[in-house]
Design a protein around this motif. Sequence first.
Motif, PDB file in Angstrom:
ATOM      1  N   LYS A 240      59.510   2.254 -30.224  1.00 53.11           N
ATOM      2  CA  LYS A 240      60.054   3.536 -30.661  1.00 53.11           C
ATOM      3  C   LYS A 240      58.950   4.341 -31.335  1.00 53.11           C
ATOM      4  N   LEU A 241      59.175   5.645 -31.461  1.00 56.35           N
ATOM      5  CA  LEU A 241      58.188   6.513 -32.100  1.00 56.35           C
ATOM      6  C   LEU A 241      58.386   6.494 -33.616  1.00 56.35           C
ATOM      7  N   ASN A 242      57.269   6.389 -34.348  1.00 49.07           N
ATOM      8  CA  ASN A 242      57.345   6.445 -35.802  1.00 49.07           C
ATOM      9  C   ASN A 242      57.223   7.890 -36.287  1.00 49.07           C
ATOM     10  N   SER A 243      57.127   8.059 -37.597  1.00 47.06           N
ATOM     11  CA  SER A 243      57.064   9.410 -38.171  1.00 47.06           C
ATOM     12  C   SER A 243      55.795  10.152 -37.775  1.00 47.06           C
ATOM     13  N   GLU A 244      54.752   9.435 -37.394  1.00 46.90           N
ATOM     14  CA  GLU A 244      53.499  10.066 -36.986  1.00 46.90           C
ATOM     15  C   GLU A 244      53.425  10.334 -35.488  1.00 46.90           C
ATOM     16  N   GLY A 245      54.486  10.024 -34.773  1.00 45.42           N
ATOM     17  CA  GLY A 245      54.501  10.252 -33.334  1.00 45.42           C
ATOM     18  C   GLY A 245      53.803   9.166 -32.535  1.00 45.42           C
ATOM     19  N   LYS A 246      53.508   8.027 -33.169  1.00 44.53           N
ATOM     20  CA  LYS A 246      52.880   6.896 -32.486  1.00 44.53           C
ATOM     21  C   LYS A 246      53.948   5.870 -32.110  1.00 44.53           C
ATOM     22  N   ILE A 247      53.649   5.082 -31.095  1.00 50.09           N
ATOM     23  CA  ILE A 247      54.602   4.073 -30.641  1.00 50.09           C
ATOM     24  C   ILE A 247      54.510   2.853 -31.552  1.00 50.09           C
ATOM     25  N   ALA A 248      55.626   2.487 -32.176  1.00 52.17           N
ATOM     26  CA  ALA A 248      55.706   1.284 -33.017  1.00 52.17           C
ATOM     27  C   ALA A 248      56.383   0.178 -32.221  1.00 52.17           C
ATOM     28  N   PHE A 249      55.837  -1.028 -32.319  1.00 52.49           N
ATOM     29  CA  PHE A 249      56.314  -2.158 -31.524  1.00 52.49           C
ATOM     30  C   PHE A 249      56.825  -3.272 -32.423  1.00 52.49           C
ATOM     31  N   SER A 250      58.033  -3.764 -32.120  1.00 55.18           N
ATOM     32  CA  SER A 250      58.612  -4.909 -32.834  1.00 55.18           C
ATOM     33  C   SER A 250      58.794  -6.038 -31.827  1.00 55.18           C
ATOM     34  N   PRO A 251      57.960  -7.094 -31.896  1.00 59.58           N
ATOM     35  CA  PRO A 251      58.010  -8.155 -30.874  1.00 59.58           C
ATOM     36  C   PRO A 251      59.292  -8.970 -30.939  1.00 59.58           C
ATOM     37  N   SER A 252      59.664  -9.522 -29.791  1.00 62.31           N
ATOM     38  CA  SER A 252      60.814 -10.410 -29.697  1.00 62.31           C
ATOM     39  C   SER A 252      60.353 -11.854 -29.815  1.00 62.31           C
ATOM     40  N   TYR A 253      61.192 -12.706 -30.405  1.00 66.74           N
ATOM     41  CA  TYR A 253      60.846 -14.119 -30.579  1.00 66.74           C
ATOM     42  C   TYR A 253      61.780 -15.032 -29.772  1.00 66.74           C
ATOM     43  N   HIS A 254      62.432 -14.468 -28.759  1.00 64.61           N
ATOM     44  CA  HIS A 254      63.372 -15.259 -27.970  1.00 64.61           C
ATOM     45  C   HIS A 254      62.680 -16.100 -26.898  1.00 64.61           C
ATOM     46  N   LEU A 255      61.436 -15.784 -26.579  1.00 63.39           N
ATOM     47  CA  LEU A 255      60.758 -16.473 -25.482  1.00 63.39           C
ATOM     48  C   LEU A 255      59.330 -16.789 -25.888  1.00 63.39           C
ATOM     49  N   ASN A 256      58.899 -18.024 -25.596  1.00 64.21           N
ATOM     50  CA  ASN A 256      57.533 -18.458 -25.885  1.00 64.21           C
ATOM     51  C   ASN A 256      56.716 -18.378 -24.595  1.00 64.21           C
TER      52      ASN A 256
END
Length: 312
Positions: free
Chosen positions: A106-122
């Motif tokens: 998703k886009l943060n307040s600065e207009g950059k893409i922020a990434f939140s990794p998933s931990y469901h798969l190794n």
Amino acid sequence: MQLEHYISDLLYRYECVAVPNFGAFLSQRISATVHESTNAFYPPKKSLAFNEQIQTNDGLLARYIADVENISFETATEKIAKRVKSLKSHLIEGETLAFENIGDLKLNSEGKIAFSPSYHLNYLTDAFGLSQLVSPAVTREVYKQEVEAIEKVIPITVTAEKRKTKHYLKYAAVAFIALTLSGFVVSHYHMNDIAAQNEVAQEEASAQLDSKIQEATFIISNPLPSATLKVTKQTGNYHIVAGAFRVEANSDKKVEQLKAEGFKARKIGVNRYGLHQVAYATYEDRFEALSALNAVRKTSNSDAWLLVKQLD
């Protein structure tokens, strides 16, 4: 086109999967860890990250999509560009992009893409089949402190008056030492005698065994004709993995089950964590292996993956 499925496939084998004009998904190996407060043991894995600055087209993603969907490289590139345009429009509208088994964008307040990794798969194939383990805390230090506290409360002392009234303790100690030494001498002699008897018995048994072998030696004058069996051996470096098992008997059952379903299943060895790996089949051609993998995921097992390895 579900772009995240192709990205997920490539993350098993590559540390960087670039999406042209969008960004790159990066993976880094992390060793096994232990949580100090919960005593949980976590297996080694690949951690995921996203770098918006890497947007060059290295051709990896397009070539993989072209191989799986049996289309040209140019057509695959066009499909990626169309999907990227759609993803950017959703981000601009403030939506969160959920990539299955990868993470959220998703886009943060600065207009950059922020990434939140998933931990469901190794994505670390060496750790396939390993799971989290919780161990109870070791309390030996607590026991040591309790013993020290008891010694402080109940000290063991012998006063001068007790020493004067109990002379027999000295003589008892001397008698105990004498008995111990005599017992050691007798035991040592007895052990030597037993060893000598065992050696004689072993020599007699060896002589009898040699005699029996000589009597049983014979020659077949009319041997049976030799039989030639033709065995078909699977060759190739591309293996579609069905699973990995801690117990070898379970891997044998899986092989028989897959053979009953019509697959050319077999065991392909033990990985570095002692797990017995089972493959649907082995292929020499990479394109044929990718096509078979796509078919297996659609019909039998969505978690199947491709192992590229030369077996001994």
